[in-house]
Motif scaffolding. Structure first.
Motif, PDB file in Angstrom:
ATOM      1  N   ARG A 636       0.723  -1.219   0.101  1.00 12.08           N
ATOM      2  CA  ARG A 636      -0.159  -0.120   0.024  1.00 12.08           C
ATOM      3  C   ARG A 636       0.776   1.122  -0.095  1.00 12.08           C
ATOM      4  NH1 ARG A 636      -5.627   0.086   0.584  1.00 12.08           N
ATOM      5  NH2 ARG A 636      -6.188   2.418  -0.337  1.00 12.08           N
ATOM      6  N   ILE A 637       2.036   1.209   0.810  1.00  6.74           N
ATOM      7  CA  ILE A 637       2.873   2.201   0.594  1.00  6.74           C
ATOM      8  C   ILE A 637       3.550   2.470  -0.786  1.00  6.74           C
ATOM      9  CG2 ILE A 637       5.284   3.289   1.594  1.00  6.74           C
ATOM     10  CD1 ILE A 637       4.774   1.807   4.203  1.00  6.74           C
ATOM     11  N   ARG A 643       1.545   6.525  -7.018  1.00  7.25           N
ATOM     12  CA  ARG A 643       0.436   7.743  -7.412  1.00  7.25           C
ATOM     13  C   ARG A 643       0.829   9.125  -6.973  1.00  7.25           C
ATOM     14  NH1 ARG A 643      -3.980   9.786  -4.802  1.00  7.25           N
ATOM     15  NH2 ARG A 643      -3.423   9.191  -2.746  1.00  7.25           N
ATOM     16  N   THR A 644       1.620   9.428  -6.174  1.00  5.93           N
ATOM     17  CA  THR A 644       2.009  10.573  -5.674  1.00  5.93           C
ATOM     18  C   THR A 644       3.490  11.101  -5.825  1.00  5.93           C
ATOM     19  OG1 THR A 644       2.393  10.337  -3.405  1.00  5.93           O
ATOM     20  CG2 THR A 644       0.145  10.545  -4.066  1.00  5.93           C
ATOM     21  N   GLY A 645       4.384  10.273  -5.593  1.00  4.07           N
ATOM     22  CA  GLY A 645       5.890  10.523  -5.608  1.00  4.07           C
ATOM     23  C   GLY A 645       6.077  11.026  -4.339  1.00  4.07           C
ATOM     24  N   ASP A 646       5.437  11.238  -3.420  1.00  4.60           N
ATOM     25  CA  ASP A 646       5.878  12.019  -2.087  1.00  4.60           C
ATOM     26  C   ASP A 646       6.166  10.659  -1.060  1.00  4.60           C
ATOM     27  OD1 ASP A 646       5.986  12.864   0.540  1.00  4.60           O
ATOM     28  OD2 ASP A 646       4.026  13.627   0.321  1.00  4.60           O
ATOM     29  N   HIS A 647       7.309  10.527  -0.897  1.00  5.60           N
ATOM     30  CA  HIS A 647       7.664   9.473  -0.070  1.00  5.60           C
ATOM     31  C   HIS A 647       7.059   9.386   1.215  1.00  5.60           C
ATOM     32  CE1 HIS A 647      10.336   6.152   2.082  1.00  5.60           C
ATOM     33  NE2 HIS A 647      10.845   7.039   2.833  1.00  5.60           N
ATOM     34  N   GLY A 649       4.764  11.238   2.464  1.00  5.73           N
ATOM     35  CA  GLY A 649       3.121  11.079   2.403  1.00  5.73           C
ATOM     36  C   GLY A 649       2.759   9.531   1.911  1.00  5.73           C
ATOM     37  N   ALA A 650       3.500   8.992   1.321  1.00  5.11           N
ATOM     38  CA  ALA A 650       3.165   7.333   1.044  1.00  5.11           C
ATOM     39  C   ALA A 650       3.235   6.719   2.230  1.00  5.11           C
ATOM     40  CB  ALA A 650       3.920   6.824   0.114  1.00  5.11           C
ATOM     41  N   PRO A 708       7.755   2.645   9.922  1.00  2.00           N
ATOM     42  CA  PRO A 708       7.808   4.184   9.803  1.00  2.00           C
ATOM     43  C   PRO A 708       9.200   4.899   9.915  1.00  2.00           C
ATOM     44  CG  PRO A 708       6.231   3.578  11.477  1.00  2.00           C
ATOM     45  CD  PRO A 708       6.561   2.565  10.910  1.00  2.00           C
ATOM     46  N   ALA A 709       9.610   4.523  11.107  1.00  2.00           N
ATOM     47  CA  ALA A 709      10.689   5.316  11.710  1.00  2.00           C
ATOM     48  C   ALA A 709      11.908   5.132  10.852  1.00  2.00           C
ATOM     49  CB  ALA A 709      11.163   4.884  13.099  1.00  2.00           C
ATOM     50  N   VAL A 710      12.027   3.740  10.343  1.00  2.00           N
ATOM     51  CA  VAL A 710      13.267   3.352   9.527  1.00  2.00           C
ATOM     52  C   VAL A 710      12.977   3.708   8.092  1.00  2.00           C
ATOM     53  CG1 VAL A 710      14.430   1.160   8.417  1.00  2.00           C
ATOM     54  CG2 VAL A 710      13.810   1.101  10.751  1.00  2.00           C
TER      55      VAL A 710
END
Length: 762
Positions: A636-637, A643-647, A649-650, A708-710
């Protein structure tokens, strides 16, 4: 940096969508027919399973045991009749005064010994009253043993025991007889597991249904995962029943069938049904919604099933049929669960359409507070905002969360550094089990026990002089007692010796003695067997096969995750973080089950060690389930990043969209595993509770905090791959992506943003 891909066209997976949705009613009818056939084919599978399989079939200890059973059946008794004279004293003596040397007791014991010797399938019968060996008489003189060897394989021995046990168990004039020995223990383990498994299913199914209703709200949607699970379980039972015609299968594998059948079916169905409902909410008709679901969640389920199946198939490397049985059951149930989720479930969703949201039982507790139509979206939005806040906090303090969670998990795993390996015995049964009571009385009240210690098989002995010289060498070893040689009258050249040392039959002293005895020079071929020798050989076999099994799991995981993501770093992260998520499970196994902490609360008897094969089994299962959740999140990430190119945000959106789903799936699977862990058999209890802990730690700590931290720390480098590998992925990889026009609706708690597909530099 890999280029951000545009969403695939609607026709890319249209063929598969048409196949699974063209005739949904026919598909469901065929499923019912196949399930009914599976019920018939899998009937009575437990009765054909064994309760052993911990020994290496190719080891010298196994070879020696087979030869000794054939040539000297009395050398390794597996059935013990505990004759209690004091218990039957009222028949002719003052209460509490009768002893095993009382004439009436001796006469009845001799009658029982002769009767047992005449039974078909029983050989090597001996008793205290015939041999007067001190090891066969209790120290207080009130109990003594009749020992025998039940011949044949596990199934044959179980059948013989079932036939003869009623004739010996209970009161016989001045004595009371109880049955013990490995055959009785194994039979009681099998029946206990069958009873416990039925109870676990009765507990798990209704609790799971309630949790699914809470997750979905709709009773209709909640029933779909259960249907997929039931199909997977029944189908796997049929597969196992077929395998019992060709190979040995452990009865313990049925526990895995139930746990993974429900757990993975619920995981896959949750993921697919949730995505289908999202697609419906985005305005698609049922067929289009199923197509979009299969292109996204369906691919994720396929990858997840492959990774779990690979982890479980690694147990095929090991020669013990106990481990191989879990591979048979695990791979079958994973593939059947995925198949039902990808074929039958879409057909049901096409037929249901919007009715998948019917029977919203959450209205019952939302009346008077909010409209039923608004309740679910409001709750989902609030949950989404909670995940968004948590993820934002973790990513703001990424170094702190990464270090703290890693250190905490490693600390929880420290007890595993003191692990001691052993073998199973009667103490895995509850304290009230009949065979356990017999074995405990023998341990507590007898100076020795038949079958304990080592047995040395001698083949090709030239004569008494050679045997005597070898016996002298054995007797010269420190701290041992040697009995024998006992020669074969029917087959010259065959003989055996018994070597006994102080301490536990499989303690470290006994294990060390195995190597010492094997190193003693002999002018003929020797093979050492006994519980300690079997354990040593099993450990050696596991140590030899473990590198190849681990290599398969790691390399296949790296490859599959690369094909899914196109990244070099994400597969490495997945392997390392999944392994880290297992530390708490391994630490708890040693702290609880080896060291005996919480043994009173959990109702088990600690033996001071862990059965040798269980850590391997638990690793394969838990690693596969961790990959299951990891694939759900990563896919999903990646979809959002494409879809967005925003790391960042993904990562945030991926957790918002799947965090609650993964947590719900983990809680439900943990409930199933805890139900399995309620078993009265210690190994099953350890398996169920250990896997439940691993699943919860993975979902609540690793996926929610560490991942998410890594990923924040690695940044956009997360998606990098060198040119050759990038081109390989473009050709062979599968890409997640939303198919229809326009982006998905915003995740709960997110602000709508315009769809953007920027080009990223490579």
């Amino acid at each position: 940096m890999s280029e951000v891909k545009k969403p695939p066209s609607p026709g890319e997976s249209g063929r598969w969508t048409r196949i699974v949705t063209a005739r949904p009613r026919l598909s469901l009818l065929l499923a019912l027919v196949v399930t009914a056939l599976a019920v018939l084919a899998g009937g009575g599978v437990a009765d054909r399973m064994g309760s052993g399989g911990w020994e290496d079939p190719d080891a010298r200890s196994t070879y020696a045991a087979k030869v000794l059973e054939r040539e000297f059946p009395g050398s390794q008794p597996n059935l013990l009749l505990l004759v209690d004279a004091a218990a039957g004293a009222g028949a002719g003596s003052a209460p509490g005064t009768a002893g095993v040397d009382d004439p009436a007791v001796a006469a009845e014991a001799e009658r029982l010994t002769a009767q047992l010797a005449s039974e078909q399938g029983v050989a090597g019968v001996g008793s205290y009253w015939r041999t007067h060996l001190p090891a066969l008489r209790s120290e207080d003189g009130r109990q003594a043993l009749i020992a025998a060897r039940v011949l044949g394989d596990e199934k044959t021995r179980a059948a013989v025991l079932e036939r003869i046990a009623p004739r010996y168990r209970g009161e016989h004039g001045p004595v009371r007889v109880s049955l013990g020995g490995p055959v009785a223990v194994q039979r009681e383990v099998t029946t206990t597991i069958q009873e416990d498994l039925l109870r676990a299913e009765v507990i798990a199914l209704p609790v799971t249904l309630v949790l699914l209703v809470i997750v979905f709200g709709s009773a209709v949607a909640a029933l779909l995962p259960l249907g997929v699970g039931i199909v997977a379980i029944l189908g796997t039972n049929a597969v196992l029943r077929g395998l019992t015609e060709f190979t040995d299968v452990s009865v313990f594998a049925q526990n895995l069938t139930t746990a993974l059948g429900l757990g993975l079916a619920i995981d896959y169905a949750l993921f697919i049904v949730r995505r289908f409902r999202e697609e419906l909410a985005a305005g698609r008709d049922p067929v289009a919604a199923v197509g979009a679901t299969l292109r996204t969640a369906g691919r994720t389920v396929l990858f997840s099933a492959l990774t779990v199946a690979v982890s479980l198939s690694a147990m095929l490397f090991f020669p013990m049929y106990f481990l191989r049985s879990f591979a048979y059951a695990g791979v079958a149930v994973v593939l059947l669960a995925a198949g039902a989720a990808l074929i039958l479930l879409p057909a049901a969703l096409v037929l249901l359409g919007e009715r998948v949201n019917s029977l919203d039982l959450r209205r019952l507790w939302r009346r008077g507070r909010a409209g039923a139509a608004e309740g679910a979206p409001a709750a989902d939005a609030e949950a989404g905002r909670g995940w968004a806040r948590t993820t934002a906090l973790v990513m703001r303090r990424a170094p702190v969360f990464a270090l703290a969670t890693t250190a905490g998990l490693l600390l929880l795993g420290l007890p595993f550094l003191g692990v001691k390996f052993g073998t199973v015995d009667d103490r895995q049964l509850p304290e009230t089990a009949a065979s356990h009571l017999v074995q405990q009385q023998i341990r507590d009240g007898f100076p020795g026990s038949p079958g304990a210690g080592l047995t040395v098989l001698a083949e090709g002995a030239a004569g008494p002089a050679d045997l005597g010289a070898y016996r002298d060498r054995l007797a010269a070893l420190p701290g041992v007692r040697v009995a024998g040689p006992v020669s074969s009258e029917a087959r010259p050249g065959y003989a055996y010796f018994s070597v006994v040392t102080e301490g536990e039959a499989v303690g470290q002293r006994a294990q060390d003695l195995v190597g010492v005895v094997r190193a003693v020079d002999a002018p003929f071929d020797t093979s050492v067997t006994g519980q300690a020798a079997v354990l040593v050989d099993a450990q050696k076999a596991i140590a030899q096969k473990l590198p190849a099994a681990l290599a398969l799991v790691v390399l296949a995981t790296l490859l599959l995750v690369f094909l899914l993501t196109g990244s070099v770093l994400i597969p490495v992260q997945a392997v390392l973080l999944n392994a880290l998520s297992l530390t708490a499970m391994f630490g708890a196994v040693v702290w609880v089950f080896q060291e005996g902490n919480l043994s009173g609360l959990l109702s088990f008897t600690s033996t001071g060690d862990i059965e040798t094969t269980l850590p391997v089994l638990m690793f394969c299962i838990a690693f596969g389930l961790s990959m299951d959740y990891g694939v759900f999140l990563i896919s999903r990430i990646k979809e959002e990043y494409e879809r967005t190119g925003d790391h960042e945000g993904a990562v945030r959106t991926g957790l918002v969209r799947t965090g609650g789903l993964i947590t719900a799936a983990a809680v439900i699977l943990a409930v199933v595993m805890v139900a399995i862990g309620s078993s009265r058999v210690t190994n099953t209890k350890m398996l169920g509770l250990g896997i439940a802990l691993a699943v919860l730690m993975d979902a609540l700590v690793v996926r929610s905090l560490l991942v998410p931290a890594v990923m924040k720390l690695t940044g956009k480098a997360t998606w990098w791959a060198p040119g050759p590998l990038r081109r390989l992925h473009e050709r062979f990889g599968l890409s997640e992506g939303e198919s229809a026009p326009g982006p998905l609706s915003p995740a709960p708690g997110e602000r709508p943003e315009p769809d953007r597909i920027p080009a990223a530099s490579r």
